[in-house]
Design a protein around this motif. Sequence first.
Motif, PDB file in Angstrom:
ATOM      1  N   LEU A 172       0.833  -1.196   0.000  1.00 10.77           N
ATOM      2  CA  LEU A 172       0.000   0.000   0.000  1.00 10.77           C
ATOM      3  C   LEU A 172       0.872   1.253   0.000  1.00 10.77           C
ATOM      4  O   LEU A 172       0.574   2.243  -0.688  1.00 10.77           O
ATOM      5  CB  LEU A 172      -0.927  -0.012   1.211  1.00 10.77           C
ATOM      6  N   GLN A 350      -5.742  -7.721  -3.295  1.00  7.28           N
ATOM      7  CA  GLN A 350      -4.730  -6.800  -2.774  1.00  7.28           C
ATOM      8  C   GLN A 350      -4.426  -5.642  -3.730  1.00  7.28           C
ATOM      9  O   GLN A 350      -4.407  -4.477  -3.322  1.00  7.28           O
ATOM     10  CB  GLN A 350      -3.443  -7.562  -2.458  1.00  7.28           C
ATOM     11  N   ASP A 354      -5.353  -1.762  -2.962  1.00  7.50           N
ATOM     12  CA  ASP A 354      -4.319  -0.746  -2.830  1.00  7.50           C
ATOM     13  C   ASP A 354      -4.535   0.402  -3.810  1.00  7.50           C
ATOM     14  O   ASP A 354      -4.385   1.584  -3.463  1.00  7.50           O
ATOM     15  CB  ASP A 354      -2.933  -1.361  -3.053  1.00  7.50           C
TER      16      ASP A 354
END
Length: 366
Positions: A172, A350, A354
Amino acid sequence: MIVTREYTGSRAETDEITSKLSIESQAALRQFSLERTIGYGVNYADAIELRARVLDGQDWRSAATELADVCLEQVQDASRVTRIGYLRRASALLRMSQMMMLSDTSERRAIYANAAELYAQAAELAGDRKRISIKTDHGMLAGWLIPAGEAAGASAIVIGGIEGWAMDFDSLGEALAARGVDALMLDAPGQGETRFQHEHYMSPQWRQPYGSAIDFLEERAPGRPIGIIGNSMGGSFAMAVAVDDPRIGACCGNGGILAPWMVPPTIGTFFSKMVAFCGTEDADKALDAWKTVTPAADGPNAGYPLLIVQGGQDPLVSVDLGEVLLNQAPTDDKQMVVFSDGQHCVYNHQHDRDVLMADWLRARLS
């Protein structure tokens, strides 16, 4: 010449097989899904091998540690880029190896220190992030700054929760930096190096250290807007910080809840980890600290922009709980994005997670 690299390989995870494992191994496989393990930085192949070894009867800690050693063997005489990759893989595996340890023993501290040192070696080789120490009235804070370089137009603090900490959410931070946002991956009180190296735990005065982290970013780049992102229980902290500090220009919560202190002791080892987060074995003392985490309270910055990211299949925080948090947040500038099949913290999406948070935060801060 033929060279074969031997692996245990993927294993079926049936009830018949897992029921024969130790209670700790069963808990580890249940709590740390393949997606979550990868989300904390573990390489896909390492995550497959870790689960396979545990299914074959090896304990979680030794399996992850041995895999870290295998990665480190590849570092010798390798190119710079290859060394960076294997150092980060080994660091993630060592961080994963201590996940089932509930007490802050000297062994656990040593494991985490080793993981951080490997991460630091990779950072030095890559030149893309640096270790940060921030002095506060209640103890030192540790973290990692992933700078956006000359393109930087904003700054952000990124925090994890009860288990996933600064190094674990660096994907991130990298997404933010790529979009012109300097990312301070922070180990807040009770987390990571702040906890294991500096013995700085969460207390009822936890807001002051967060304020010092904001001071750090403000002094580093005066006038630059600042945002905050909290993952898992960190989402509750992030919202509580945002409503209190007018310097926070936008906040994103990914997996937080309205009243952290209401997590019952019957929720497996999670409650024990919440108590340990406060550096005590006294549950009542820990709950006194947790009662000060008030993400839906009013405050001087009540109009801050808020994004809540929610997993539609989150076993810890249901969509209903996410909606309660959204509805009771004091700001009118708020929205929630639900990933219909999302796990807790949406580890199974993911990249999309992000990108969503980084783009949203950059847009709101600009």
